[in-house]
Design a protein around this motif. Structure first.
Motif, PDB file in Angstrom:
ATOM      1  N   ASP A  74     -35.080 -40.815  26.603  1.00  0.00           N
ATOM      2  CA  ASP A  74     -33.644 -40.724  26.329  1.00  0.00           C
ATOM      3  C   ASP A  74     -33.484 -40.128  24.946  1.00  0.00           C
ATOM      4  OD1 ASP A  74     -32.273 -41.816  28.644  1.00  0.00           O
ATOM      5  OD2 ASP A  74     -33.258 -43.700  28.110  1.00  0.00           O
ATOM      6  N   TYR A  75     -32.606 -39.144  24.836  1.00  0.00           N
ATOM      7  CA  TYR A  75     -32.467 -38.451  23.554  1.00  0.00           C
ATOM      8  C   TYR A  75     -31.025 -38.454  23.074  1.00  0.00           C
ATOM      9  CZ  TYR A  75     -30.433 -34.403  25.956  1.00  0.00           C
ATOM     10  OH  TYR A  75     -29.618 -33.577  26.693  1.00  0.00           O
ATOM     11  N   ARG A  76     -30.908 -38.271  21.762  1.00  0.00           N
ATOM     12  CA  ARG A  76     -29.602 -38.115  21.125  1.00  0.00           C
ATOM     13  C   ARG A  76     -29.738 -37.008  20.095  1.00  0.00           C
ATOM     14  NH1 ARG A  76     -26.767 -40.527  16.636  1.00  0.00           N
ATOM     15  NH2 ARG A  76     -28.619 -41.765  16.154  1.00  0.00           N
ATOM     16  N   VAL A  77     -28.906 -35.992  20.213  1.00  0.00           N
ATOM     17  CA  VAL A  77     -28.931 -34.869  19.278  1.00  0.00           C
ATOM     18  C   VAL A  77     -28.315 -35.317  17.960  1.00  0.00           C
ATOM     19  CG1 VAL A  77     -28.128 -32.516  18.841  1.00  0.00           C
ATOM     20  CG2 VAL A  77     -28.796 -33.191  21.165  1.00  0.00           C
ATOM     21  N   LEU A  78     -29.054 -35.110  16.861  1.00  0.00           N
ATOM     22  CA  LEU A  78     -28.568 -35.457  15.530  1.00  0.00           C
ATOM     23  C   LEU A  78     -28.030 -34.237  14.797  1.00  0.00           C
ATOM     24  CD1 LEU A  78     -31.505 -37.791  14.452  1.00  0.00           C
ATOM     25  CD2 LEU A  78     -29.255 -38.468  15.340  1.00  0.00           C
ATOM     26  N   GLU A  79     -28.743 -33.128  14.883  1.00  0.00           N
ATOM     27  CA  GLU A  79     -28.355 -31.902  14.184  1.00  0.00           C
ATOM     28  C   GLU A  79     -28.814 -30.697  14.987  1.00  0.00           C
ATOM     29  OE1 GLU A  79     -26.676 -31.543  11.293  1.00  0.00           O
ATOM     30  OE2 GLU A  79     -26.611 -33.682  10.833  1.00  0.00           O
ATOM     31  N   VAL A 129     -42.399 -30.194  33.312  1.00  0.00           N
ATOM     32  CA  VAL A 129     -42.116 -30.361  31.882  1.00  0.00           C
ATOM     33  C   VAL A 129     -42.531 -29.086  31.150  1.00  0.00           C
ATOM     34  CG1 VAL A 129     -42.661 -31.620  29.770  1.00  0.00           C
ATOM     35  CG2 VAL A 129     -42.393 -32.873  31.910  1.00  0.00           C
ATOM     36  N   ALA A 130     -43.762 -28.638  31.401  1.00  0.00           N
ATOM     37  CA  ALA A 130     -44.315 -27.467  30.711  1.00  0.00           C
ATOM     38  C   ALA A 130     -43.510 -26.207  30.987  1.00  0.00           C
ATOM     39  CB  ALA A 130     -45.770 -27.270  31.108  1.00  0.00           C
ATOM     40  N   ALA A 131     -42.866 -26.127  32.123  1.00  0.00           N
ATOM     41  CA  ALA A 131     -42.058 -24.948  32.468  1.00  0.00           C
ATOM     42  C   ALA A 131     -40.867 -24.776  31.527  1.00  0.00           C
ATOM     43  CB  ALA A 131     -41.579 -25.034  33.915  1.00  0.00           C
ATOM     44  N   HIS A 132     -40.503 -25.814  30.784  1.00  0.00           N
ATOM     45  CA  HIS A 132     -39.396 -25.729  29.829  1.00  0.00           C
ATOM     46  C   HIS A 132     -39.845 -25.198  28.465  1.00  0.00           C
ATOM     47  CE1 HIS A 132     -36.435 -27.565  32.426  1.00  0.00           C
ATOM     48  NE2 HIS A 132     -37.400 -28.375  32.824  1.00  0.00           N
ATOM     49  N   PHE A 133     -41.124 -24.847  28.349  1.00  0.00           N
ATOM     50  CA  PHE A 133     -41.703 -24.348  27.102  1.00  0.00           C
ATOM     51  C   PHE A 133     -42.077 -22.877  27.254  1.00  0.00           C
ATOM     52  CE2 PHE A 133     -42.045 -28.841  26.807  1.00  0.00           C
ATOM     53  CZ  PHE A 133     -42.130 -29.171  25.464  1.00  0.00           C
ATOM     54  N   THR A 134     -42.134 -22.168  26.133  1.00  0.00           N
ATOM     55  CA  THR A 134     -42.616 -20.790  26.157  1.00  0.00           C
ATOM     56  C   THR A 134     -44.123 -20.801  26.405  1.00  0.00           C
ATOM     57  OG1 THR A 134     -43.016 -20.731  23.766  1.00  0.00           O
ATOM     58  CG2 THR A 134     -40.824 -20.004  24.539  1.00  0.00           C
ATOM     59  N   ALA A 135     -44.641 -19.680  26.847  1.00  0.00           N
ATOM     60  CA  ALA A 135     -46.078 -19.578  27.136  1.00  0.00           C
ATOM     61  C   ALA A 135     -46.928 -19.823  25.888  1.00  0.00           C
ATOM     62  CB  ALA A 135     -46.395 -18.219  27.738  1.00  0.00           C
ATOM     63  N   ASP A 136     -46.366 -19.545  24.710  1.00  0.00           N
ATOM     64  CA  ASP A 136     -47.111 -19.709  23.458  1.00  0.00           C
ATOM     65  C   ASP A 136     -46.573 -20.841  22.583  1.00  0.00           C
ATOM     66  OD1 ASP A 136     -44.689 -18.562  22.744  1.00  0.00           O
ATOM     67  OD2 ASP A 136     -45.576 -17.094  21.383  1.00  0.00           O
ATOM     68  N   ALA A 137     -45.921 -21.815  23.202  1.00  0.00           N
ATOM     69  CA  ALA A 137     -45.297 -22.904  22.451  1.00  0.00           C
ATOM     70  C   ALA A 137     -46.317 -23.703  21.646  1.00  0.00           C
ATOM     71  CB  ALA A 137     -44.557 -23.848  23.405  1.00  0.00           C
ATOM     72  N   VAL A 138     -45.934 -24.038  20.418  1.00  0.00           N
ATOM     73  CA  VAL A 138     -46.708 -24.975  19.597  1.00  0.00           C
ATOM     74  C   VAL A 138     -46.153 -26.354  19.911  1.00  0.00           C
ATOM     75  CG1 VAL A 138     -47.281 -25.690  17.254  1.00  0.00           C
ATOM     76  CG2 VAL A 138     -47.089 -23.254  17.801  1.00  0.00           C
ATOM     77  N   VAL A 163     -31.458 -27.378  28.233  1.00  0.00           N
ATOM     78  CA  VAL A 163     -32.926 -27.369  28.166  1.00  0.00           C
ATOM     79  C   VAL A 163     -33.456 -28.797  28.112  1.00  0.00           C
ATOM     80  CG1 VAL A 163     -34.939 -26.685  26.799  1.00  0.00           C
ATOM     81  CG2 VAL A 163     -33.045 -25.081  27.132  1.00  0.00           C
ATOM     82  N   LEU A 164     -32.864 -29.631  27.256  1.00  0.00           N
ATOM     83  CA  LEU A 164     -33.349 -30.999  27.106  1.00  0.00           C
ATOM     84  C   LEU A 164     -33.111 -31.851  28.351  1.00  0.00           C
ATOM     85  CD1 LEU A 164     -32.347 -31.613  23.412  1.00  0.00           C
ATOM     86  CD2 LEU A 164     -34.661 -31.435  24.342  1.00  0.00           C
ATOM     87  N   ASP A 165     -32.017 -31.623  29.057  1.00  0.00           N
ATOM     88  CA  ASP A 165     -31.781 -32.369  30.290  1.00  0.00           C
ATOM     89  C   ASP A 165     -32.843 -32.029  31.337  1.00  0.00           C
ATOM     90  OD1 ASP A 165     -29.581 -33.621  29.170  1.00  0.00           O
ATOM     91  OD2 ASP A 165     -28.096 -32.457  30.303  1.00  0.00           O
ATOM     92  N   GLY A 166     -33.252 -30.761  31.420  1.00  0.00           N
ATOM     93  CA  GLY A 166     -34.321 -30.366  32.335  1.00  0.00           C
ATOM     94  C   GLY A 166     -35.652 -30.973  31.923  1.00  0.00           C
TER      95      GLY A 166
END
Length: 124
Positions: free
Chosen positions: A68-73, A31-40, A15-18
């Protein structure tokens, strides 16, 4: 990473790579397509609910901005729900990089995994 399985980490990264590819290409609707229709959605501006707010936020970002991201938890609080906590660096062509913490909640939908909650925090 702790608290998750390799499969969950793969889901999060897919998901994050997309998301990242769409941010880097300055394609706000993608970008928005990676979110739910009701995303906060809470970036560094007032929050919004739904894909139109996500698209408007990323449309307002300057051309050339990259993420650029790095997953922490990661955590799996319930079936069909996946939480991620990340470091994200937003780089620009004309100003210093903005480093943030990002908490996201993914939800499995009929179309696949999507971001249902997005919360950015600056710690500086």
């Amino acid at each position: 990473m702790t608290g998750t399985t390799p499969r969950d980490a793969t889901v999060l990264r897919e998901v994050l790579d997309g998301w990242k590819a769409a941010v880097d290409a300055h394609q706000p609707d993608r970008v928005a397509a990676h979110f739910t229709a009701d995303a906060v959605f809470q970036g560094l501006h007032p929050y919004s609910v739904g894909r139109p707010g996500v698209a408007a936020y990323y449309d307002s970002q300057p051309l050339g901005m990259t993420a650029d991201y790095r997953v922490l938890e990661t955590r799996r609080p319930a079936d069909g729900v996946l939480f991620g906590y990340l470091d994200v660096d937003f780089a620009f062509t004309d100003r210093p990089t903005v480093s943030v913490k990002l908490g996201i909640l993914l939800r499995r939908t009929d179309e696949g995994w999507a971001i249902a909650h997005y919360q950015v925090s600056r710690l500086d």
